[in-house]
Write an enzyme that holds these catalytic residues in place. Structure first.
Site, PDB file in Angstrom:
ATOM      1  N   HIS A  35      65.879   6.316 -26.597  1.00  8.61           N
ATOM      2  CA  HIS A  35      65.834   4.934 -26.096  1.00  8.61           C
ATOM      3  C   HIS A  35      65.038   4.746 -24.809  1.00  8.61           C
ATOM      4  O   HIS A  35      64.850   3.630 -24.357  1.00  8.61           O
ATOM      5  CB  HIS A  35      67.249   4.390 -25.886  1.00  8.61           C
ATOM      6  CG  HIS A  35      67.886   4.869 -24.613  1.00  8.61           C
ATOM      7  ND1 HIS A  35      68.487   6.096 -24.511  1.00  8.61           N
ATOM      8  CD2 HIS A  35      67.980   4.308 -23.394  1.00  8.61           C
ATOM      9  CE1 HIS A  35      68.940   6.260 -23.289  1.00  8.61           C
ATOM     10  NE2 HIS A  35      68.649   5.201 -22.572  1.00  8.61           N
TER      11      HIS A  35
HETATM   12  C1  UD1 Z   1      69.695   0.681 -20.009  1.00 15.04           C
HETATM   13  C2  UD1 Z   1      69.446   1.397 -18.694  1.00 15.04           C
HETATM   14  C3  UD1 Z   1      69.339   2.902 -18.943  1.00 15.04           C
HETATM   15  C4  UD1 Z   1      70.531   3.428 -19.757  1.00 15.04           C
HETATM   16  C5  UD1 Z   1      70.641   2.619 -21.041  1.00 15.04           C
HETATM   17  C6  UD1 Z   1      71.781   3.058 -21.931  1.00 15.04           C
HETATM   18  C7  UD1 Z   1      68.129   0.138 -17.014  1.00 15.04           C
HETATM   19  C8  UD1 Z   1      66.804   0.000 -16.378  1.00 15.04           C
HETATM   20  N1  UD1 Z   1      68.185   0.968 -18.080  1.00 15.04           N
HETATM   21  O1  UD1 Z   1      68.524   0.846 -20.803  1.00 15.04           O
HETATM   22  O2  UD1 Z   1      69.312   3.576 -17.692  1.00 15.04           O
HETATM   23  O3  UD1 Z   1      70.318   4.781 -20.083  1.00 15.04           O
HETATM   24  O4  UD1 Z   1      70.809   1.225 -20.677  1.00 15.04           O
HETATM   25  O5  UD1 Z   1      71.802   2.337 -23.124  1.00 15.04           O
HETATM   26  O6  UD1 Z   1      69.069  -0.489 -16.579  1.00 15.04           O
HETATM   27  N2  UD1 Z   1      69.288  -4.813 -26.120  1.00 15.04           N
HETATM   28  C9  UD1 Z   1      70.002  -5.358 -27.158  1.00 15.04           C
HETATM   29  N3  UD1 Z   1      71.364  -5.420 -27.032  1.00 15.04           N
HETATM   30  C10 UD1 Z   1      72.010  -4.994 -25.935  1.00 15.04           C
HETATM   31  C11 UD1 Z   1      71.267  -4.460 -24.871  1.00 15.04           C
HETATM   32  C12 UD1 Z   1      69.914  -4.370 -24.987  1.00 15.04           C
HETATM   33  O7  UD1 Z   1      69.468  -5.746 -28.172  1.00 15.04           O
HETATM   34  O8  UD1 Z   1      73.249  -5.073 -25.890  1.00 15.04           O
HETATM   35  C13 UD1 Z   1      67.831  -4.693 -26.240  1.00 15.04           C
HETATM   36  C14 UD1 Z   1      67.095  -5.795 -25.536  1.00 15.04           C
HETATM   37  O9  UD1 Z   1      66.232  -6.374 -26.437  1.00 15.04           O
HETATM   38  C15 UD1 Z   1      66.313  -5.131 -24.432  1.00 15.04           C
HETATM   39  C16 UD1 Z   1      66.392  -3.661 -24.753  1.00 15.04           C
HETATM   40  O10 UD1 Z   1      67.437  -3.468 -25.676  1.00 15.04           O
HETATM   41  O11 UD1 Z   1      64.991  -5.513 -24.398  1.00 15.04           O
HETATM   42  C17 UD1 Z   1      66.624  -2.867 -23.527  1.00 15.04           C
HETATM   43  O12 UD1 Z   1      67.835  -3.218 -22.853  1.00 15.04           O
HETATM   44  P1  UD1 Z   1      68.003  -2.968 -21.282  1.00 15.04           P
HETATM   45  O13 UD1 Z   1      69.356  -3.319 -20.845  1.00 15.04           O
HETATM   46  O14 UD1 Z   1      66.873  -3.596 -20.586  1.00 15.04           O
HETATM   47  O15 UD1 Z   1      67.785  -1.418 -21.104  1.00 15.04           O
HETATM   48  P2  UD1 Z   1      68.191  -0.161 -21.980  1.00 15.04           P
HETATM   49  O16 UD1 Z   1      66.973   0.315 -22.666  1.00 15.04           O
HETATM   50  O17 UD1 Z   1      69.417  -0.383 -22.809  1.00 15.04           O
END
Ligand code: UD1
Length: 361
Positions: free
Chosen positions: A207
């Site tokens: 991820h």
């Molecule tokens: C975040 C943390 C990372 C951690 C990870 C665990 C930051 C910068 N990154 O990364 O350190 O290891 O969580 O999972 O804070 N999305 C969904 N549903 C959700 C959450 C996210 O669909 O419930 C999608 C969104 O489209 C988004 C992408 O996942 O664009 C990334 O989500 P985001 O919270 O920005 O960061 P993670 O990659 O999950």
């Protein structure tokens, strides 16, 4: 003493579980604020129910966005929450955008900030987590470090006086759940279709933006997994699913069987049933180590360097660079080298509550 915990993303909920349990046996007041950074039920809700965490007292419902937008929205939303709660401590966890926003909002209101899992460094300034943890450590009043190595990093940065070695709260939760799984207290996990739990399989997750957000790299990593001789249970994070769709990369190919992210007990149980792990997750590298499964990490570096000892964890930034050796590395048997206890004794959360109480005045 009154403590406000700020969480928002999946790994923080795992760390919150032992902390909430440690507070539960005390007279201290513990308030849980969920930023809503993760909003999918299987990245958030199942952790509260599965790990027995009390429901959040406040839910900010922030959701996704660019780093600036997400961090800024959390920061703005936290200001009035902290002002009203007026806690002795704000406790922030790990290295996500929720961590940084929590630290900045608190420090600007002259509320003391404690950072759990302080002092980790990848020395990779491309990682959003690296910015978040460095900025948070330097803003915080109390640095709760999981390892000796983390203490050394904090010392190097002039932060030794604010640092305390408490151990890693992930050990508390991982070993508890392992024992409960062994006692048969959790149902068998829902593995991806096509994975037979009686046959050897690998658990994989992917991820990190560096791995998912470049179409060529993502394609190469998925092909590397697809070419393995052992079936791969790929527990797909929403970021991976979204990018793969966007770039037209098919995840389910060759050895790869795609499934949903698992609740915590399901993940522990899946790792225990596996012959090894391939991942870019920090938490999963350590869980593999604690559960005695060999781990292959698809990154150039790790914050959890202790897992590399004895070959329990091997860094493979680019599988294609290894040629045919890639398959040998990813499917290697568990090493015979003994594992130490660099992450502590499983009582870190109690120590955190003690240290916060000692220094609350
Ligand atoms: C975040 C943390 C990372 C951690 C990870 C665990 C930051 C910068 N990154 O990364 O350190 O290891 O969580 O999972 O804070 N999305 C969904 N549903 C959700 C959450 C996210 O669909 O419930 C999608 C969104 O489209 C988004 C992408 O996942 O664009 C990334 O989500 P985001 O919270 O920005 O960061 P993670 O990659 O999950």
């Amino acid at each position: 003493m009154k403590v406000v915990s700020v969480v928002g993303a999946r790994p923080q909920l795992v760390k919150l579980a032992p902390i909430a349990a440690a507070f539960a046996g005390t007279a201290h007041e513990h308030v849980i604020v969920h930023t809503g950074q993760h909003y999918d039920a299987n990245l958030s809700d199942v952790f509260f129910s599965g790990l027995g965490i009390p429901d959040p007292d406040v839910h900010l419902g922030i959701g996704s966005g660019s780093h600036g937008v997400q961090t800024g929205n959390i920061l703005a939303a936290l200001d009035p929450v902290f002002a009203e709660a007026a806690p002795d401590w704000v406790l922030v966890y790990g290295d996500t955008n929720s961590t940084l926003a929590g630290a900045v909002s608190a420090v600007k209101q002259h509320i003391k900030v404690a950072h759990l899992e302080a002092g980790l460094r990848s020395f990779n300034r491309r990682m959003p987590e690296e910015h978040n943890r460095i900025l948070t450590d330097h803003a915080a009043d109390l640095l709760l470090a999981p390892t000796e190595e983390a203490m050394r990093h904090l010392d190097t940065e002039g932060l030794a006086r604010r640092s305390v070695l408490v151990g890693d709260v992930m050990v508390d939760v991982c070993l508890n759940i392992r024992d409960a799984v062994q006692r048969g207290e959790h149902p068998a996990p829902t593995l991806p279709e096509g994975i037979d739990p009686r046959e050897p399989y690998l658990v994989a997750t992917l991820h990190r933006p560096d791995n998912t957000d470049d179409p060529r790299r993502l394609t190469a990593l998925v092909e590397a997994l697809a070419g393995l001789s052992v079936p791969v249970a790929l527990l797909a994070h929403p970021r991976l699913v979204a990018r793969a769709e966007e770039y037209g990369v098919k995840l389910a190919q060759g050895a790869v069987h795609v499934g949903q992210p698992l609740p915590y007990a399901g993940l522990v149980s899946a790792v225990m049933g596996s012959v090894g792990v391939v991942t870019d997750s920090g938490g999963l590298q350590k869980e593999a180590y604690l559960l005695g499964r060999p781990c292959t990490t698809l990154r150039p570096e790790t914050e959890w360097v202790e897992t590399l000892e004895g070959g329990w964890n091997v860094l493979v930034p680019t599988p294609t660079d290894l040629g045919p050796r890639w398959a040998d590395v990813a499917t290697r048997p568990a090493p015979e080298a003994p594992r130490g206890t660099p992450y502590g004794d499983g009582r870190a959360a109690h120590r955190v509550v003690e240290v916060l109480a000692e220094r609350a005045g």
